[in-house]
Design a protein around this motif. Sequence first.
Motif, PDB file in Angstrom:
ATOM      1  N   ARG B  17      12.993 -27.431  -1.935  1.00  0.00           N
ATOM      2  CA  ARG B  17      12.656 -28.596  -1.071  1.00  0.00           C
ATOM      3  C   ARG B  17      11.662 -29.393  -1.488  1.00  0.00           C
ATOM      4  O   ARG B  17      11.476 -29.657  -2.825  1.00  0.00           O
ATOM      5  N   ILE B  18      11.072 -30.478  -0.709  1.00  0.00           N
ATOM      6  CA  ILE B  18      10.253 -31.732  -1.113  1.00  0.00           C
ATOM      7  C   ILE B  18       9.123 -31.295  -1.166  1.00  0.00           C
ATOM      8  O   ILE B  18       8.556 -30.571  -0.160  1.00  0.00           O
ATOM      9  N   SER B  19       8.100 -31.465  -2.100  1.00  0.00           N
ATOM     10  CA  SER B  19       6.624 -31.421  -2.109  1.00  0.00           C
ATOM     11  C   SER B  19       6.273 -32.810  -1.978  1.00  0.00           C
ATOM     12  O   SER B  19       6.758 -33.948  -2.715  1.00  0.00           O
ATOM     13  N   ILE B  20       5.281 -33.009  -0.831  1.00  0.00           N
ATOM     14  CA  ILE B  20       4.569 -34.353  -0.673  1.00  0.00           C
ATOM     15  C   ILE B  20       3.064 -34.366  -1.039  1.00  0.00           C
ATOM     16  O   ILE B  20       2.483 -33.390  -0.182  1.00  0.00           O
ATOM     17  N   VAL B  78      11.131 -33.833  -5.792  1.00  0.00           N
ATOM     18  CA  VAL B  78      12.353 -33.485  -5.188  1.00  0.00           C
ATOM     19  C   VAL B  78      13.487 -33.264  -6.218  1.00  0.00           C
ATOM     20  O   VAL B  78      13.483 -34.337  -6.872  1.00  0.00           O
ATOM     21  N   PRO B  79      13.833 -32.162  -6.092  1.00  0.00           N
ATOM     22  CA  PRO B  79      13.435 -30.786  -5.521  1.00  0.00           C
ATOM     23  C   PRO B  79      12.357 -30.056  -6.493  1.00  0.00           C
ATOM     24  O   PRO B  79      12.206 -30.464  -7.487  1.00  0.00           O
ATOM     25  N   SER B  80      11.644 -29.508  -5.512  1.00  0.00           N
ATOM     26  CA  SER B  80      10.625 -28.753  -6.168  1.00  0.00           C
ATOM     27  C   SER B  80      11.129 -27.423  -6.935  1.00  0.00           C
ATOM     28  O   SER B  80      12.074 -26.893  -6.717  1.00  0.00           O
ATOM     29  N   GLN B  81      10.308 -27.353  -8.151  1.00  0.00           N
ATOM     30  CA  GLN B  81      10.811 -26.173  -8.989  1.00  0.00           C
ATOM     31  C   GLN B  81       9.440 -25.076  -9.069  1.00  0.00           C
ATOM     32  O   GLN B  81       8.329 -25.716  -9.268  1.00  0.00           O
TER      33      GLN B  81
END
Lengths: 112, 113
Positions: B17-20, B78-81
């Motif tokens: 998912r995206i991390s903001i 994006v994408p989070s790992q």
Amino acid sequence: SQTIHQWPATLVQPVGSPLSLECTVEGTSNPNLYWYRQAAGRGLQLLFYSVGIGQISSEVPQNLSASRPQDRQFILSSKKLLLSDSGFYLCAWSSGLNQPQHFGDGTRLSIL
Amino acid sequence: DQQVKQNSPSLSVQEGRISILNCDYTNSMFDYFLWYKKYPAEGPTFLISISSIKDKNEDGRFTVFLNKSAKHLSLHIVPSQPGDSAVYFCAASAMGGSYIPTFGRGTSLIVHP
């Protein structure tokens, strides 16, 4: 490539004892050098920076001092440590004042 | 008085998912902004920067957005790992301050597999 070395990695010192932390940079000349402290749960607080040999700027009044005896050597010192000096000390260098800083791995200092 | 604020001490995100990560600043003289990533027992590592003449800078999975009118910047991953799990520091500097950066307190990002 440029590398920065900072030692020791951890240090436990009694209150009132002296301190000397050393930082050296390799692979570059005339770097800007910095000392930061990160207290628990806090951000990075700039302590000192230097743009050349013998030139030291202090950002906050404190129990610490810094020296730059050689182009790529930066030393953080204290004559008498206080309990409040505990923290994570980071040395960093940059190629210019408006350039990203590159940090060493830090020294965890505990005062007993 | 904190000039650079990271109001979220921690953030948890699912892998993929995206991390903001958000950062606010109060000094209108700041014109250069940086993000650093820090693993435990290591020094921070420079990640990405943006000048005030831009509103976006992208580097692979990392994008920094700058909204000068709101004095706000954000880092998108994006994408989070799982390897992105670290503390992220926002920093800002100004020519009037000799470009010495002021750091926020950091946001701890945890990316769950």
